[in-house]
Design a protein around this motif. Structure first.
Motif, short mmCIF file in Angstrom:
data_model
loop_
_atom_site.label_atom_id
_atom_site.label_comp_id
_atom_site.label_asym_id
_atom_site.label_seq_id
_atom_site.Cartn_x
_atom_site.Cartn_y
_atom_site.Cartn_z
N ILE A 143 -13.50 -35.77 32.47
CA ILE A 143 -12.76 -36.64 31.58
C ILE A 143 -11.35 -36.91 32.12
N LEU A 144 -10.72 -35.91 32.69
CA LEU A 144 -9.38 -36.09 33.26
C LEU A 144 -9.39 -37.07 34.43
N ALA A 145 -10.53 -37.20 35.09
CA ALA A 145 -10.63 -38.12 36.23
C ALA A 145 -10.54 -39.58 35.80
N THR A 146 -10.74 -39.86 34.51
CA THR A 146 -10.68 -41.24 34.04
C THR A 146 -9.25 -41.75 33.84
N ASP A 147 -8.27 -40.89 34.06
CA ASP A 147 -6.87 -41.32 33.96
C ASP A 147 -6.61 -42.37 35.04
N LEU B 29 3.12 -31.90 24.32
CA LEU B 29 2.14 -30.83 24.52
C LEU B 29 1.61 -30.83 25.94
N TYR B 30 1.33 -32.03 26.47
CA TYR B 30 0.75 -32.12 27.82
C TYR B 30 1.77 -32.54 28.86
N GLN B 31 3.06 -32.42 28.52
CA GLN B 31 4.16 -32.64 29.45
C GLN B 31 4.04 -34.00 30.15
N ASN B 32 3.62 -35.01 29.39
CA ASN B 32 3.56 -36.39 29.86
C ASN B 32 2.56 -36.62 31.00
N VAL B 33 1.61 -35.71 31.16
CA VAL B 33 0.61 -35.82 32.23
C VAL B 33 -0.78 -35.98 31.62
N SER B 34 -1.45 -37.09 31.93
CA SER B 34 -2.81 -37.35 31.42
C SER B 34 -2.90 -36.99 29.93
N VAL B 35 -1.96 -37.52 29.18
CA VAL B 35 -1.83 -37.15 27.77
C VAL B 35 -3.10 -37.46 26.98
N LEU B 36 -3.55 -38.69 27.05
CA LEU B 36 -4.75 -39.08 26.28
C LEU B 36 -5.99 -38.37 26.78
N GLU B 37 -6.14 -38.29 28.11
CA GLU B 37 -7.34 -37.66 28.67
C GLU B 37 -7.42 -36.18 28.30
N ASN B 38 -6.29 -35.50 28.31
CA ASN B 38 -6.28 -34.11 27.86
C ASN B 38 -6.69 -34.00 26.40
N HIS B 39 -6.21 -34.94 25.59
CA HIS B 39 -6.57 -34.92 24.17
C HIS B 39 -8.06 -35.20 23.99
N HIS B 40 -8.61 -36.15 24.74
CA HIS B 40 -10.05 -36.44 24.64
C HIS B 40 -10.87 -35.20 25.00
N TRP B 41 -10.45 -34.53 26.06
CA TRP B 41 -11.18 -33.34 26.51
C TRP B 41 -11.10 -32.23 25.46
N ARG B 42 -9.90 -31.91 25.00
CA ARG B 42 -9.76 -30.82 24.04
C ARG B 42 -10.47 -31.14 22.73
N VAL C 218 -21.53 -19.58 30.79
CA VAL C 218 -22.09 -20.92 30.99
C VAL C 218 -21.33 -21.95 30.16
N THR C 219 -21.08 -21.63 28.89
CA THR C 219 -20.35 -22.57 28.04
C THR C 219 -18.91 -22.77 28.53
N GLN C 220 -18.30 -21.70 29.04
CA GLN C 220 -16.95 -21.83 29.57
C GLN C 220 -16.95 -22.75 30.79
N ASP C 221 -17.97 -22.62 31.63
CA ASP C 221 -18.07 -23.49 32.81
C ASP C 221 -18.30 -24.94 32.40
N ILE C 222 -19.13 -25.15 31.39
CA ILE C 222 -19.37 -26.51 30.88
C ILE C 222 -18.08 -27.13 30.38
N GLU C 223 -17.31 -26.37 29.62
CA GLU C 223 -16.05 -26.88 29.07
C GLU C 223 -15.08 -27.27 30.17
N GLN C 224 -14.99 -26.44 31.22
CA GLN C 224 -14.08 -26.74 32.32
C GLN C 224 -14.53 -27.95 33.12
N GLN C 225 -15.82 -28.05 33.37
CA GLN C 225 -16.32 -29.20 34.13
C GLN C 225 -16.20 -30.50 33.34
N LEU C 226 -16.40 -30.41 32.02
CA LEU C 226 -16.18 -31.60 31.19
C LEU C 226 -14.73 -32.05 31.29
N GLY C 227 -13.83 -31.08 31.31
CA GLY C 227 -12.42 -31.40 31.45
C GLY C 227 -12.12 -32.12 32.75
N ALA C 228 -12.67 -31.61 33.85
CA ALA C 228 -12.43 -32.24 35.15
C ALA C 228 -12.97 -33.66 35.20
#
Length: 436
Positions: free
Chosen positions: A267-271, A223-236, A255-265
């Protein structure tokens, strides 16, 4: 084919809201029924025994998530965690929360005092103390529902990646958000994002790493093409629980869309595979003196760095806590190694209990991952008291692990001609008359 066993795609079974990913990370099965039973038993999951039939095991909702989803749909609000405790424990937990900003905060004791509800209790307290509930007009019932969903979606059978780790990272993040250099520019939104990302950064972690998911052709890896697989799953997964609880439903959509995107950035940084990317950028900013925290992009970058520090801060804690975390993470590594050995897969680095000792793993981790990051963090904070305290613990803990490693090698050298250096790497035995 791997040996005599064919390893199929690991199948995950999950909540209704996770349809973008389909399934949950908690239940793992192989093509062969015999392999499936053995694998599930080795991972210490409870679903096979509780559910029983293959038909129920294969359903899209796990028993645990179905129970919680049904409870929320019926409008039943779970009791506040502290209400389940007697007055003695409740008083001790409250006393600990009054010192939640101290670096020697004992998250293991706090988890016991809260009857295993450290993450929910901690986040409710921090959201209140930071004024986030009032500022964002949050519904306390919905906040509690969301936090229960998050806490319950951590796997308690994981020695390391569980809700206590999430609570520990959140407490560390709280300490970092109070650093004067950072605190002076943070908005309530920044604080909420930082705490939410810390609490949910490893949610639904299966107890195995990304290479394991890739080599077993897990559907998340595809699903995540072998890139930050776990982190993408944690975010979603986090986004799914936010939407399910409707915690932020009263806020404007943009506002909620911005929160979701920033949360993603965040969480993905923890890879950990992106460690050099973030460290190089931080070094460049500090060397060029061009870090402008008034700039939203730079401020968000430092929130990412703060979360990365919080995620790997265990070696910077006092010895008793640091040692316990080290033993827990290595136990999780070894469990993966045992699973790989059982299914005749190549054993991943650090996962072979016969070769990879806890002291050698920790010394390498501190030397190549933790020290470089925290030295730059101290540079950013201006050698604040907290940064100096963390680096002091880090150096003392590394010395203790080296001492333990030396003892292990002293014993093993009596039985073999090979010794290792202080970083756990093999070295040639010194010839007679030479200085080692």
């Amino acid at each position: 084919m791997v040996g005599s066993h064919h390893v199929g795609m690991l199948q995950l079974h999950g909540p209704l809201w996770a349809r973008s990913e389909g399934l949950r990370c908690g239940e793992i099965s192989f093509d062969s029924p015999d392999q499936n039973v053995k694998c599930v038993r080795m991972l210490d999951t409870t679903y096979s025994g509780e559910i029983g039939t293959k038909k129920k095991v294969k359903r899209l909702l796990s028993f645990q998530r179905y129970f919680h989803a049904s409870r929320l749909l019926r409008g039943i609000v779970p009791q506040a965690s502290l209400h389940l405790l007697d007055e003695d424990y409740l008083g001790q937990a409250r006393h600990m929360l009054s010192k939640v900003g101290m670096w020697n905060f004992d998250i293991f004791l706090f988890d016991r005092l809260t009857n295993g509800n450290s993450l929910v209790t901690l986040l409710c307290h921090l959201f209140n103390s930071h004024g986030l509930i009032h500022h964002f007009h949050l519904d306390m019932v919905k906040l509690h529902q969301f936090l229960v969903l998050v806490q319950e979606d951590y796997h308690s059978q994981n020695p390391y990646h569980n809700a206590v780790h999430a609570a520990d990272v959140t407490q560390a993040m709280h300490c970092y958000l109070k650093e004067p250099k950072l605190a002076s520019v943070l908005t309530p939104m920044d604080i909420m994002l930082g705490l939410l990302a810390a609490a949910a950064h490893d949610v639904d972690h299966p107890g195995v790493n990304q290479p394991f998911l890739i080599k077993t052709k897990h559907h998340l890896a595809s699903l995540y093409q072998n890139v930050s697989v776990l982190e993408n799953h944690h975010w979603r997964s986090t986004i799914g629980m936010l939407r399910e609880s409707r915690l932020l439903a009263h806020l404007p959509k943009e506002v909620t869309q911005d929160i979701e995107q920033q949360l993603g950035a965040l969480i993905l940084a923890t890879d950990i595979n992106r460690q050099n990317e973030f460290l190089s950028r931080l070094k460049a900013h500090l060397h060029n003196h061009d870090l402008r925290l008034e700039d939203s992009e730079h401020k968000h970058f430092m929130l990412q760095i703060a979360l990365k520090c919080a995620d790997i801060c265990n070696p910077c804690r006092i010895w008793d806590m640091s040692k316990q975390w080290s033993e827990r993470v290595c136990e999780e590594f070894y469990r993966q190694g045992d699973l790989e050995r059982t299914f005749e897969l190549e054993i991943s680095p650090l996962c072979n209990q016969q070769k990879d000792t806890i002291p050698s793993i920790q010394i390498g981790f501190m030397t190549y991952i933790v020290e470089p990051l925290f030295e730059e963090w101290a540079h950013f904070t201006g050698d604040s008291p907290l940064s100096e305290n963390m680096l002091c613990h880090l150096r003392k803990n590394k010395a203790k692990w080296r001492g333990l490693l030396h003892k292990q090698h002293s014993k093993s050298s009596d039985h073999s001609g090979q010794m290792t250096d202080t970083d756990g790497n093999p070295s040639q035995t010194s010839k007679e008359g030479e200085v080692p």
